[in-house]
Scaffold this active site. Structure first.
Site, PDB file in Angstrom:
ATOM      1  CG  HIS A   1       1.781  -2.717   0.404  1.00 46.01           C
ATOM      2  ND1 HIS A   1       3.073  -2.319   0.670  1.00 46.01           N
ATOM      3  CD2 HIS A   1       0.995  -1.639   0.682  1.00 46.01           C
ATOM      4  CE1 HIS A   1       3.063  -1.069   1.088  1.00 46.01           C
ATOM      5  NE2 HIS A   1       1.821  -0.637   1.101  1.00 46.01           N
TER       6      HIS A   1
ATOM      7  CE  LYS B   1      -5.375   2.097  -2.215  1.00 46.52           C
ATOM      8  NZ  LYS B   1      -4.020   2.682  -2.234  1.00 46.52           N
TER       9      LYS B   1
END
Length: 216
Positions: free
Chosen positions: A178, A85
């Protein structure tokens, strides 16, 4: 345009409420794992759910896994940058390392028996050159959890429990891919914390094994 016509009007705009994906609580893990273990449905889909739980990756990252990414000898799964992502508009995608626990390696060994003739760990039924659809894992998790969880919710469950167990936040965030919201720190902090992440992943797998054993 010499001025912003929306300036000063943000107070009139209601921000959407952030909602967590449906996820399993600590005391629901054992029952779900037992239901998954005893389920007589599609074995490949069940193995997909197991691997997703043990790696707490995003569902699409697990579904589209290719055998060339898996290094069983070194217990490492390397997801290429193009499959990860893109967290922010101004940051490039990065490859992601997933240390494989003993339990994850055992799951992959079972997957190999079913799909070693495909490029994908989880090939689709009708198109062997494509991965399983997201519908397959969504339906399986919904059915086995009585609607309490979604595949993406495994990430929330893992993050919550690992933080409660005292693992360093930066190690958990790194393993969950993250990105640090502080842009300067994110650019300069290239640490992988790989040994800490190996310990984290094995500890998480052991936690799941203990939950299953307790529920059996």
């Amino acid at each position: 345009c010499e001025m912003n016509p929306a300036a000063g009007r943000t107070k009139f705009i209601k921000k959407p409420e952030r909602k967590n994906r449906k996820h399993l609580k600590e005391d629901e893990l054992g029952g779900f794992l037992l239901a998954l273990e005893e389920d007589e449905g599609n074995p490949l889909i069940n193995l997909l759910v197991k691997l997703a739980m043990h790696t707490f990756l995003r569902p699409g990252e697990v579904r589209a896994a290719k055998w060339e990414e898996i290094d069983e000898a070194n217990a490492m799964w390397t997801i290429p940058a193009e499959r990860m992502k893109k967290n922010t508009a101004d940051m490039q995608r990065q490859p992601h390392l997933v240390p494989l626990s003993k339990q994850a390696l055992a799951i992959i060994k079972e997957i190999r028996k079913l799909s070693s003739d495909s490029d994908f760990l989880f090939p689709g039924k009708s198109r062997h050159n494509k991965p399983l659809s997201d519908v397959a894992i969504i339906k399986a998790v919904k059915r086995l959890s009585d609607g309490k969880a979604t595949p993406h919710g495994f990430r929330h469950t893992a993050s919550t429990i690992l933080n409660e167990q005292g693992f360093p936040r930066h190690v958990i965030d790194k393993q969950m891919s993250h990105v640090d919201r502080n842009k300067v720190r994110a650019v300069y902090n290239k640490a992988e914390y790989l040994e800490d992440r190996k310990n984290l992943m094995q500890s998480w797998a052991n936690h799941l094994s203990n939950k299953l054993q307790s529920a059996a």
